[in-house]
Design a protein around this motif. Structure first.
Motif, PDB file in Angstrom:
ATOM      1  N   ASN A  23      -3.976   6.822 -12.166  1.00 24.24           N
ATOM      2  CA  ASN A  23      -4.318   5.625 -11.425  1.00 24.24           C
ATOM      3  C   ASN A  23      -3.902   5.721  -9.955  1.00 24.24           C
ATOM      4  O   ASN A  23      -3.205   4.858  -9.451  1.00 24.24           O
ATOM      5  CB  ASN A  23      -3.668   4.414 -12.101  1.00 24.24           C
ATOM      6  CG  ASN A  23      -4.249   3.120 -11.615  1.00 24.24           C
ATOM      7  OD1 ASN A  23      -5.304   3.091 -10.992  1.00 24.24           O
ATOM      8  ND2 ASN A  23      -3.547   2.042 -11.878  1.00 24.24           N
ATOM      9  N   TYR A  24      -4.313   6.786  -9.274  1.00 25.98           N
ATOM     10  CA  TYR A  24      -4.096   6.910  -7.846  1.00 25.98           C
ATOM     11  C   TYR A  24      -5.277   7.663  -7.245  1.00 25.98           C
ATOM     12  O   TYR A  24      -6.095   8.229  -7.961  1.00 25.98           O
ATOM     13  CB  TYR A  24      -2.756   7.588  -7.520  1.00 25.98           C
ATOM     14  CG  TYR A  24      -2.659   9.042  -7.922  1.00 25.98           C
ATOM     15  CD1 TYR A  24      -2.984  10.044  -7.021  1.00 25.98           C
ATOM     16  CD2 TYR A  24      -2.236   9.409  -9.194  1.00 25.98           C
ATOM     17  CE1 TYR A  24      -2.908  11.380  -7.376  1.00 25.98           C
ATOM     18  CE2 TYR A  24      -2.158  10.740  -9.549  1.00 25.98           C
ATOM     19  CZ  TYR A  24      -2.491  11.723  -8.641  1.00 25.98           C
ATOM     20  OH  TYR A  24      -2.416  13.040  -8.998  1.00 25.98           O
ATOM     21  N   ILE A  25      -5.371   7.678  -5.928  1.00 27.93           N
ATOM     22  CA  ILE A  25      -6.503   8.288  -5.242  1.00 27.93           C
ATOM     23  C   ILE A  25      -6.338   9.810  -5.277  1.00 27.93           C
ATOM     24  O   ILE A  25      -5.540  10.381  -4.539  1.00 27.93           O
ATOM     25  CB  ILE A  25      -6.584   7.783  -3.776  1.00 27.93           C
ATOM     26  CG1 ILE A  25      -6.588   6.254  -3.719  1.00 27.93           C
ATOM     27  CG2 ILE A  25      -7.793   8.379  -3.076  1.00 27.93           C
ATOM     28  CD1 ILE A  25      -7.683   5.580  -4.513  1.00 27.93           C
ATOM     29  N   ARG A  26      -7.097  10.449  -6.158  1.00 31.17           N
ATOM     30  CA  ARG A  26      -6.952  11.893  -6.353  1.00 31.17           C
ATOM     31  C   ARG A  26      -7.538  12.714  -5.200  1.00 31.17           C
ATOM     32  O   ARG A  26      -7.072  13.800  -4.913  1.00 31.17           O
ATOM     33  CB  ARG A  26      -7.604  12.315  -7.654  1.00 31.17           C
ATOM     34  CG  ARG A  26      -6.852  11.794  -8.849  1.00 31.17           C
ATOM     35  CD  ARG A  26      -7.305  12.500 -10.104  1.00 31.17           C
ATOM     36  NE  ARG A  26      -6.424  12.165 -11.193  1.00 31.17           N
ATOM     37  CZ  ARG A  26      -5.286  12.789 -11.464  1.00 31.17           C
ATOM     38  NH1 ARG A  26      -4.884  13.760 -10.704  1.00 31.17           N
ATOM     39  NH2 ARG A  26      -4.542  12.435 -12.491  1.00 31.17           N
ATOM     40  N   ASP A  27      -8.562  12.210  -4.535  1.00 31.48           N
ATOM     41  CA  ASP A  27      -9.177  12.940  -3.430  1.00 31.48           C
ATOM     42  C   ASP A  27      -8.676  12.408  -2.083  1.00 31.48           C
ATOM     43  O   ASP A  27      -9.414  12.328  -1.108  1.00 31.48           O
ATOM     44  CB  ASP A  27     -10.698  12.892  -3.516  1.00 31.48           C
ATOM     45  CG  ASP A  27     -11.240  11.468  -3.650  1.00 31.48           C
ATOM     46  OD1 ASP A  27     -10.448  10.527  -3.843  1.00 31.48           O
ATOM     47  OD2 ASP A  27     -12.466  11.315  -3.567  1.00 31.48           O
ATOM     48  N   ALA A  81       5.498  -2.076  -3.776  1.00 29.33           N
ATOM     49  CA  ALA A  81       4.103  -2.487  -3.957  1.00 29.33           C
ATOM     50  C   ALA A  81       3.348  -1.368  -4.672  1.00 29.33           C
ATOM     51  O   ALA A  81       2.422  -0.764  -4.120  1.00 29.33           O
ATOM     52  CB  ALA A  81       3.465  -2.805  -2.612  1.00 29.33           C
ATOM     53  N   PRO A  82       3.719  -1.054  -5.913  1.00 26.47           N
ATOM     54  CA  PRO A  82       3.145   0.123  -6.578  1.00 26.47           C
ATOM     55  C   PRO A  82       1.630   0.102  -6.722  1.00 26.47           C
ATOM     56  O   PRO A  82       0.983   1.142  -6.564  1.00 26.47           O
ATOM     57  CB  PRO A  82       3.838   0.154  -7.940  1.00 26.47           C
ATOM     58  CG  PRO A  82       4.466  -1.185  -8.116  1.00 26.47           C
ATOM     59  CD  PRO A  82       4.680  -1.747  -6.751  1.00 26.47           C
ATOM     60  N   GLU A  83       1.037  -1.053  -6.993  1.00 25.32           N
ATOM     61  CA  GLU A  83      -0.420  -1.119  -7.149  1.00 25.32           C
ATOM     62  C   GLU A  83      -1.120  -0.838  -5.821  1.00 25.32           C
ATOM     63  O   GLU A  83      -2.112  -0.127  -5.764  1.00 25.32           O
ATOM     64  CB  GLU A  83      -0.856  -2.477  -7.710  1.00 25.32           C
ATOM     65  CG  GLU A  83      -0.364  -2.749  -9.114  1.00 25.32           C
ATOM     66  CD  GLU A  83       1.045  -3.377  -9.149  1.00 25.32           C
ATOM     67  OE1 GLU A  83       1.636  -3.651  -8.075  1.00 25.32           O
ATOM     68  OE2 GLU A  83       1.558  -3.584 -10.266  1.00 25.32           O
ATOM     69  N   VAL A  88      -4.320   3.504  -1.953  1.00 26.51           N
ATOM     70  CA  VAL A  88      -4.536   4.070  -0.629  1.00 26.51           C
ATOM     71  C   VAL A  88      -4.473   5.591  -0.711  1.00 26.51           C
ATOM     72  O   VAL A  88      -3.881   6.152  -1.636  1.00 26.51           O
ATOM     73  CB  VAL A  88      -3.508   3.547   0.408  1.00 26.51           C
ATOM     74  CG1 VAL A  88      -3.541   2.024   0.487  1.00 26.51           C
ATOM     75  CG2 VAL A  88      -2.108   4.041   0.118  1.00 26.51           C
ATOM     76  N   ALA A  89      -5.084   6.238   0.274  1.00 25.71           N
ATOM     77  CA  ALA A  89      -4.989   7.692   0.407  1.00 25.71           C
ATOM     78  C   ALA A  89      -3.836   7.982   1.361  1.00 25.71           C
ATOM     79  O   ALA A  89      -3.850   7.553   2.516  1.00 25.71           O
ATOM     80  CB  ALA A  89      -6.299   8.251   0.958  1.00 25.71           C
ATOM     81  N   LYS A 127     -10.276  -1.896  -2.756  1.00 27.67           N
ATOM     82  CA  LYS A 127     -10.202  -3.308  -2.366  1.00 27.67           C
ATOM     83  C   LYS A 127      -9.421  -4.109  -3.389  1.00 27.67           C
ATOM     84  O   LYS A 127      -9.455  -3.820  -4.586  1.00 27.67           O
ATOM     85  CB  LYS A 127     -11.605  -3.897  -2.226  1.00 27.67           C
ATOM     86  CG  LYS A 127     -12.381  -3.357  -1.055  1.00 27.67           C
ATOM     87  CD  LYS A 127     -13.743  -4.008  -0.949  1.00 27.67           C
ATOM     88  CE  LYS A 127     -14.495  -3.455   0.257  1.00 27.67           C
ATOM     89  NZ  LYS A 127     -15.794  -4.124   0.421  1.00 27.67           N
ATOM     90  N   GLY A 128      -8.704  -5.129  -2.882  1.00 25.73           N
ATOM     91  CA  GLY A 128      -7.963  -6.006  -3.777  1.00 25.73           C
ATOM     92  C   GLY A 128      -6.807  -6.667  -3.054  1.00 25.73           C
ATOM     93  O   GLY A 128      -6.584  -6.456  -1.860  1.00 25.73           O
ATOM     94  N   SER A 129      -6.086  -7.489  -3.805  1.00 26.09           N
ATOM     95  CA  SER A 129      -4.901  -8.168  -3.299  1.00 26.09           C
ATOM     96  C   SER A 129      -3.718  -7.732  -4.156  1.00 26.09           C
ATOM     97  O   SER A 129      -3.806  -7.733  -5.388  1.00 26.09           O
ATOM     98  CB  SER A 129      -5.086  -9.683  -3.368  1.00 26.09           C
ATOM     99  OG  SER A 129      -3.955 -10.324  -2.819  1.00 26.09           O
ATOM    100  N   TYR A 130      -2.634  -7.362  -3.504  1.00 29.11           N
ATOM    101  CA  TYR A 130      -1.504  -6.755  -4.196  1.00 29.11           C
ATOM    102  C   TYR A 130      -0.191  -7.422  -3.784  1.00 29.11           C
ATOM    103  O   TYR A 130       0.014  -7.712  -2.605  1.00 29.11           O
ATOM    104  CB  TYR A 130      -1.432  -5.263  -3.849  1.00 29.11           C
ATOM    105  CG  TYR A 130      -2.734  -4.542  -4.059  1.00 29.11           C
ATOM    106  CD1 TYR A 130      -3.075  -4.055  -5.310  1.00 29.11           C
ATOM    107  CD2 TYR A 130      -3.646  -4.360  -3.017  1.00 29.11           C
ATOM    108  CE1 TYR A 130      -4.279  -3.386  -5.524  1.00 29.11           C
ATOM    109  CE2 TYR A 130      -4.844  -3.700  -3.217  1.00 29.11           C
ATOM    110  CZ  TYR A 130      -5.158  -3.220  -4.461  1.00 29.11           C
ATOM    111  OH  TYR A 130      -6.354  -2.569  -4.666  1.00 29.11           O
TER     112      TYR A 130
END
Length: 151
Positions: A23-27, A81-83, A88-89, A127-130
């Motif tokens: 669950n993170y940005i792999r690229d 703020a883990p989520e 983010v990259a 996109k989202g609110s965290y």
């Protein structure tokens, strides 16, 4: 401040479960490599006892940012703020221009009292609110929380 202490002020927390690791940005390097870092926007968070100033942040997808976390208080504080951090990259995190840390994502940063600073370089992707909050003792209950939006 010694380099070891500066590095110790940066808390890198990676989840241990396999599902969470997906669950993170792999690229991330693709995003980081495509933006113009000369057009980077710098946002500063001043941290004092039980307050992030500003409390709420808004970032735009695809734009490069430097987020300066500056602790002006007399106590250590977390910026958790883990989520958001997984959405983010990451280019890097820097501690007082003396240490550079690269990782697929972070979960929390501890900024040491009396002038500690960590600079975060990233490109928002999801996109989202965290939520963001301090996890030390009762700091969150005393109002040390906020939100981060990616639009």
């Amino acid at each position: 401040m010694k380099l070891a202490a500066l590095i110790a002020s940066l808390t890198l927390v990676l989840p241990l479960s396999a599902g969470a690791q997906d669950n993170y940005i792999r690229d991330a390097q693709d995003y980081v490599g495509k933006v113009d870092w000369n057009a980077m926007e710098t946002v500063t968070i001043n941290i004092t006892e039980h307050l992030y100033e500003p409390t709420d942040l808004k970032f735009k997808v695809g734009k490069p940012y430097k987020l300066e976390l500056k602790n002006k208080g007399a106590k250590d504080h977390y910026y958790t703020a883990p989520e958001f951090f997984r959405g983010v990259a990451w280019r890097k995190a820097m501690v007082n221009s003396q240490a550079e840390i690269k990782a697929p994502y972070f979960a929390a940063f501890e900024i040491l009292k009396n002038g500690g600073q960590i600079d975060l370089y990233f490109v928002p992707v999801t996109k989202g609110s965290y939520p963001v909050y301090c996890t030390i003792e009762d700091h969150r209950q005393q109002g040390m929380e906020g939100s981060i939006s990616i639009e």
